[in-house]
Design an enzyme around this catalytic site. Structure first.
Site, short mmCIF file in Angstrom:
data_model
loop_
_atom_site.label_atom_id
_atom_site.label_comp_id
_atom_site.label_asym_id
_atom_site.label_seq_id
_atom_site.Cartn_x
_atom_site.Cartn_y
_atom_site.Cartn_z
CG ASP A 174 -48.95 -78.41 82.22
OD1 ASP A 174 -47.82 -77.43 82.83
OD2 ASP A 174 -50.42 -78.48 82.52
CG HIS A 175 -44.92 -73.43 81.56
ND1 HIS A 175 -45.77 -73.37 81.42
CD2 HIS A 175 -44.21 -72.75 83.00
CE1 HIS A 175 -46.23 -72.03 82.50
NE2 HIS A 175 -45.60 -72.14 83.34
CG HIS A 237 -49.98 -74.82 84.68
ND1 HIS A 237 -49.99 -75.15 83.60
CD2 HIS A 237 -50.67 -73.54 84.26
CE1 HIS A 237 -48.80 -74.56 83.52
NE2 HIS A 237 -50.24 -73.31 82.92
O1 LIG Z 1 -50.05 -70.98 81.59
C1 LIG Z 1 -49.10 -69.40 82.84
O2 LIG Z 1 -48.21 -69.34 83.43
C2 LIG Z 1 -48.37 -68.58 83.88
C3 LIG Z 1 -46.92 -68.26 85.02
O3 LIG Z 1 -46.32 -69.05 85.38
P1 LIG Z 1 -45.00 -69.01 85.71
O4 LIG Z 1 -44.25 -70.26 85.25
O5 LIG Z 1 -44.71 -67.83 85.62
O6 LIG Z 1 -45.27 -69.96 87.08
C4 LIG Z 1 -49.34 -67.28 84.09
O7 LIG Z 1 -48.88 -66.17 83.96
C5 LIG Z 1 -50.63 -67.16 82.57
O8 LIG Z 1 -50.95 -66.20 82.54
C6 LIG Z 1 -50.72 -68.61 82.08
O9 LIG Z 1 -50.82 -68.77 80.90
#
Ligand SMILES: O=C1O[C@H](COP(=O)(O)O)[C@@H](O)[C@H](O)[C@H]1O
Ligand SMILES: NC(=O)C1=CN([C@@H]2O[C@H](COP(=O)(O)OP(=O)(O)OC[C@H]3O[C@@H](n4cnc5c(N)ncnc54)[C@H](OP(=O)(O)O)[C@@H]3O)[C@@H](O)[C@H]2O)C=CC1
Length: 486
Positions: A174-175, A237
């Site tokens: 989960d980044h 997230h």
């Molecule tokens: O996991 C995801 O995250 C991105 C948004 O990540 P961010 O680090 O740029 O805030 C999102 O655009 C994407 O739809 C989703 O699968």
């Protein structure tokens, strides 16, 4: 930074968007930082037939824009020396042979299998790797989200992967957990004595978590149609962020101490009744509007999207946590595409002072508020009231601003970079355990079910706005409003 152990990383989906935008650039940055030994190898694998040179040309052209100023030809050359390419069809056992031969050259080193393909391939890849004897005791697997589209499908995927990898070898990414300010929130909460006594229902009025994007679905309409904002962002997230805010102090920083506490939060989330879904959730979909400097079309006009689509591109919910610490404190979560700004923040609104001796106005507004910002800047701001210099006892809100870029000059790691390094080092703390993931699915399922069976359409919002009016109403019913601080 400490050097990484020698490793082989097999990147399934090595030609894909995620690999080009995030994973290969993250590995490049680590080569540049000097942590990746010359012996370590990146084995990109995908279905299409490409020579190594063709893959590297594609990778260089694709990664360059995402590397920006970090790109230089010499580092790219050093990075490329570590990269090879294998044409592997996830479903075809025979196509793994050549990969197996390469891995067999270093049977004892750390092996990281990164699944950056559609999740429908995860079971087949795991089975083929397992059957070919390629999963060693020092192997790990990193699995990308979404892991399933509901509780049952996530269980199926977890079972399939779990047949070949032990739970301690499975790194569910989960980044958002790799973002610097999220870890700083842990440091703030558990490294200081100051906040802990205030971090509870007696002193916290409400918590707001916002992840807003300016982007639309960016050519991923097919994928997004079957996903939507609740599954794509909130189930993972935003709930992970909520856990970091709400969890009890863990007994230590080892992975299970932290993950046990997060799990308790997820299990304490008050379940939604059908009535709650109607009153405590908002789903929205953007129509045409303007974001930044330009006009943008409606979601239903994106390629791959059905003209009568009911998929939500915005979701807001009021969550409640049934524990002594948090009973009665609303946690408002919202996320959406095509919003005015790229903004990710956690706002902790503390209660107003019990007896305002300087008058109500002096204490209102922005005072008694902590804002942890992940995007666009990385900062923590504590709003207090202070007296304006001068004769009169006039108060005004001021903030103590910890801007990470200013306070710490060192290059900050991108989320994927940190998480890839953790996976190579075998550090599980910032990865999601199976029971956490299932608890999160269990909690969102009533929302998914009610939305699916409801005749109601998502509420429209104009692209470039902060979502449907119902999102503001969600808070105003409690006499509250979303933070609008810059
Ligand atoms: O996991 C995801 O995250 C991105 C948004 O990540 P961010 O680090 O740029 O805030 C999102 O655009 C994407 O739809 C989703 O699968
Ligand atoms: N892109 C993003 O921003 C994010 C993506 N994710 C997740 O990451 C994963 C990958 O996403 P993304 O990179 O966007 O997807 P892409 O569609 O861009 O890439 C898919 C990759 O899978 C490979 N592939 C497809 N079919 C097979 C097969 N039969 N055998 C072997 N390889 C195959 C493709 O190879 P080939 O080119 O040879 O067809 C390609 O490398 C997905 O699970 C996605 O949900 C998660 C968060 C963000």
């Amino acid at each position: 930074m400490k050097p990484l152990p020698d490793f082989d990383m097999v990147l399934f989906g090595g030609t894909g968007d995620l690999a080009m935008r995030k994973l290969l650039p993250a590995l490049y940055q680590q080569v540049k930082a000097g942590t990746v030994s010359p012996a370590s190898r990146i084995l990109a694998a995908a279905r299409r037939k490409l020579s190594r040179a063709e893959f590297l040309d594609l990778a260089e052209a694709s990664c360059k824009p995402f590397l920006g100023e970090a790109y230089d030809a010499a580092t790219w050359k050093a990075f490329a020396e570590r990269v090879s390419y294998f044409s592997v069809d996830a479903q075809d056992a025979a196509s793994y042979a050549v990969l197996g031969e390469a891995l067999g050259q270093h049977p004892d080193r750390v092996r990281v299998f990164y699944y950056s393909t559609a999740p429908e391939f995860f079971a087949a890849i795991s089975a083929h790797l397992g059957n070919a004897g390629l999963i060693t005791a020092r192997s790990r697997v990193v699995v990308e989200k979404p892991l399933g589209h509901d509780l049952e499908s996530s269980r199926e995927i977890n079972d399939a992967v779990g047949q070949h990898f032990a739970e301690r070898q499975i790194f569910r990414i989960d980044h958002y957990l790799g973002k610097e300010p999220v870890q700083n929130l842990l440091a703030l909460r558990f490294g200081n004595v100051l906040f802990e006594p205030l971090w509870r229902r007696e002193w916290v009025q409400d918590v707001q978590i916002t992840v807003a994007e300016q982007l639309g679905v960016e050519g991923r309409g097919d994928f997004y149609e079957h996903t939507g904002a609740l599954r794509d962002m909130l189930q993972n997230h935003l709930l992970q962020l909520l856990c970091i805010v709400a969890m009890e102090p863990p007994t230590g920083s080892d992975p299970d101490a932290v993950r046990d506490e997060k799990l308790k939060v997820l299990r304490s989330l008050k379940p939604f009744t059908p009535m709650d879904v109607a009153t405590k959730t908002v789903r929205g979909q953007y129509k045409a509007g303007a974001v930044g400097s330009g006009p943008v079309s409606a979601y239903v006009e994106e390629p791959g999207v059905a003209p009568d689509s009911r998929t939500e591109t915005f979701v807001a919910v009021k969550a409640e946590i049934d524990t002594w610490r948090w009973a009665g404190v609303p946690f408002f979560l919202r996320t959406g595409k095509r919003m005015p700004d790229k903004l990710a923040e956690i706002v902790i609104n503390f209660r107003p002072v019990p007896h305002p001796i300087f008058g109500e106005a002096a204490h209102g507004g922005r005072a008694n508020r902590l804002i942890i910002r992940m995007q666009p800047d990385e900062s923590m701001r504590l709003y207090l009231v202070a007296k304006q210099p001068g004769d009169a006892m006039t108060l005004q809100p001021v903030n103590l601003n910890l801007d990470f870029a200013e306070s710490f000059r060192a290059r900050r790691l991108e989320a994927y970079e940190r998480l890839l390094m953790d996976a190579i080092r075998g550090k599980l703390t910032l990865f999601v355990r199976r029971d956490e993931q299932e608890a999160a699915w269990r909690w969102v399922e009533p929302i998914l079910e009610n939305w699916a069976s409801s005749e109601e359409r998502p509420k429209y919002y104009t692209a470039g706005s902060w979502g449907p009016a119902a999102s503001s109403a969600l808070l105003s019913r409690d006499g509250l409003a979303w933070n609008e601080e810059d």
